[in-house]
Scaffold this active site. Structure first.
Site, PDB file in Angstrom:
ATOM      1  N   ARG A 137       1.088 -28.410  -8.463  1.00 34.54           N
ATOM      2  CA  ARG A 137       0.725 -27.540  -7.340  1.00 34.54           C
ATOM      3  C   ARG A 137      -0.576 -26.752  -7.494  1.00 34.54           C
ATOM      4  O   ARG A 137      -0.969 -26.061  -6.555  1.00 34.54           O
ATOM      5  CB  ARG A 137       1.857 -26.547  -7.038  1.00 34.54           C
ATOM      6  CG  ARG A 137       3.213 -27.154  -6.758  1.00 34.54           C
ATOM      7  CD  ARG A 137       3.203 -28.087  -5.578  1.00 34.54           C
ATOM      8  NE  ARG A 137       4.545 -28.429  -5.113  1.00 34.54           N
ATOM      9  CZ  ARG A 137       4.831 -29.480  -4.370  1.00 34.54           C
ATOM     10  NH1 ARG A 137       3.864 -30.324  -4.017  1.00 34.54           N
ATOM     11  NH2 ARG A 137       6.064 -29.706  -3.970  1.00 34.54           N
ATOM     12  N   ASP A 163       0.444 -39.923  -3.332  1.00 35.21           N
ATOM     13  CA  ASP A 163       1.851 -39.532  -3.293  1.00 35.21           C
ATOM     14  C   ASP A 163       2.083 -38.405  -2.290  1.00 35.21           C
ATOM     15  O   ASP A 163       1.292 -37.481  -2.169  1.00 35.21           O
ATOM     16  CB  ASP A 163       2.340 -39.094  -4.660  1.00 35.21           C
ATOM     17  CG  ASP A 163       3.841 -38.881  -4.649  1.00 35.21           C
ATOM     18  OD1 ASP A 163       4.561 -39.863  -4.417  1.00 35.21           O
ATOM     19  OD2 ASP A 163       4.283 -37.735  -4.825  1.00 35.21           O
ATOM     20  N   ASP A 198       9.949 -36.513 -10.273  1.00 38.56           N
ATOM     21  CA  ASP A 198       9.359 -36.083  -9.001  1.00 38.56           C
ATOM     22  C   ASP A 198       9.561 -34.576  -8.829  1.00 38.56           C
ATOM     23  O   ASP A 198       9.885 -34.089  -7.738  1.00 38.56           O
ATOM     24  CB  ASP A 198       9.936 -36.853  -7.816  1.00 38.56           C
ATOM     25  CG  ASP A 198       9.113 -36.683  -6.534  1.00 38.56           C
ATOM     26  OD1 ASP A 198       8.023 -36.069  -6.600  1.00 38.56           O
ATOM     27  OD2 ASP A 198       9.561 -37.157  -5.472  1.00 38.56           O
TER      28      ASP A 198
END
Length: 407
Positions: free
Chosen positions: A49, A136, A288
């Protein structure tokens, strides 16, 4: 400090051997007894992030969480701000990694500019500094764009790692288009939205010869397609996640911590994924790990953002549900978490500079407030699992050490 591990079972050259270990570090001594010592895990699918969304997670917090879960290397996905689609934007991420990471972080480069699917990124410039290329979070919708990306990746000797999702088949769904959705009146996400693009990409791999990796496989049809592609000799690998191997859509609750993309699917899909692990169709397990703020995950299944966290729970969940129940041998699980991802992605984690140790006799309740990740949304909250990480050494330094120093 030095870590003394008495009567350890050390995983070495594909088997466990018993020995005592003394691992030097700074000042003092810490003794552990009867631990299982594994090569450091590698997760090829993690969202850290930063830059751009540091209110969800940072490089520092995400890598601490990785170490807490036994990971010594993670591959960081490119859905950031700025998106790493050229050297300048990639450097914004790499500089934070160099400053703050406590485990090895290998960034992805985006396949397309801004992950918008309209123009190829500067793949050649990024190639020396990224583990692979991925958009992604978004499937590449254009056949021609994916074909061009595969040709360039082939030329550069890099993998294309695909989030397979056909937007034309989504219909605004939030969970699997299955029994739970019908019972609770939710719009469903069809299995075809995944496997249709897997089939498209495999045809392009056959045409281009590109090295190709399928992210977060969740459907039985995808498993069958990948199995046949491997039999045909294509350069294809894939991953799935712990939640797809353990849960089904009938385990869902009306809570954002059960919402991820792709969604948890049917029991038949779960069983096909497990069969794929056992026969080698599925090469590795990746979390993930996708943290969001508490507010973003507080809007139920319909309104919450997609994504759950998993770095700190993956091993214990998999050990409890697969190894202890006799589905997988422990040695096979370690290959899925270390050997296979390292080989496919060229991740170098030499021992003893990179290893982790678990007490496989200790059970505990998963409590999100204990996470080192800033994300708290996990479908496994409150579950009792077995296998607790006691320490992780990454790059020759202690990245995680349990506060319980005597075992």
């Amino acid at each position: 400090m030095s870590i003394l591990v008495k009567d350890a079972l050390v995983y070495e050259d594909g088997r466990f051997v018993s020995r005592d270990l003394s691992i030097p570090a700074q000042g003092g001594a810490v003794a552990f007894h009867s631990l299982h010592v594994f090569p450091g895990f590698a997760d090829v699918h993690v969202h850290l992030r930063e830059p751009g969304f540091s209110y969800k997670e940072t490089i520092a917090s995400g890598t601490r969480a990785a170490a807490h879960g036994g990971y010594c290397a993670v591959c960081a996905m490119p859905n950031l701000n700025p998106v790493p689609d050229g050297l300048e934007s990639l450097e914004a991420q790499r500089s934070v990694i160099a400053r703050d990471a406590c485990v090895q972080v290998l960034p992805y480069g985006a396949i397309t500019v801004g992950e918008k699917g309209e123009a190829l990124s500067d793949m050649a410039a990024m190639a020396p500094y990224v583990c692979a290329f991925s958009d992604d979070g978004r499937g590449v919708q254009s056949d021609d764009m994916m074909r061009a990306a595969m040709r360039e990746a082939k030329r550069l000797g890099k993998l294309i790692c695909a989030h397979c999702e056909d937007n034309s088949l989504l219909s605004g769904g939030c969970i699997h288009d299955g029994e739970y959705a019908r019972l609770h009146g939710h719009r469903g996400i069809s299995s075809e939205s995944e496997w249709r693009q897997v089939a498209r990409d495999l045809a392009l791999v056959r045409e281009t010869g590109c090295g190709y990796h399928v992210c977060h496989v969740s459907t039985k049809e995808s498993v069958a397609l990948i199995r046949q592609a491997k039999r045909d000799g294509l350069d294809v690998t894939c991953e799935t996640g712990p939640h797809y191997l353990v849960l089904t859509d009938m385990d869902l609750q009306e809570d954002g911590r059960f919402k991820m993309n792709p969604p948890v699917r049917s029991a038949a899909d779960r069983d096909a994924l497990i069969e794929g692990l056992l026969d080698g169709t599925i090469d590795m397990i990746a979390t993930d790990h996708a943290p969001h703020s508490a507010e973003e995950k507080s809007r139920g299944l319909e309104g919450s953002l997609m994504g759950v966290v998993g770095l700190e729970t993956a091993f214990s969940v998999l050990y409890t549900h697969l190894v202890q129940k006799g589905v997988l041998r422990l040695e096979k699980l370690i290959e899925l978490l270390h050997g296979n991802p390292c080989r496919r992605f060229g991740i170098d984690l030499p021992a003893p500079e990179n290893l982790t140790a678990f007490d496989l006799s200790e059970s505990y309740e998963i409590q999100p407030e204990d996470f080192l990740s800033m994300g708290r949304a996990t479908p496994f909250a409150g579950e009792r699992v077995t296998g607790k990480c006691k320490f992780t050494i990454a790059g020759g330094k202690i990245a995680w050490l349990s506060s319980s120093t005597e075992n």
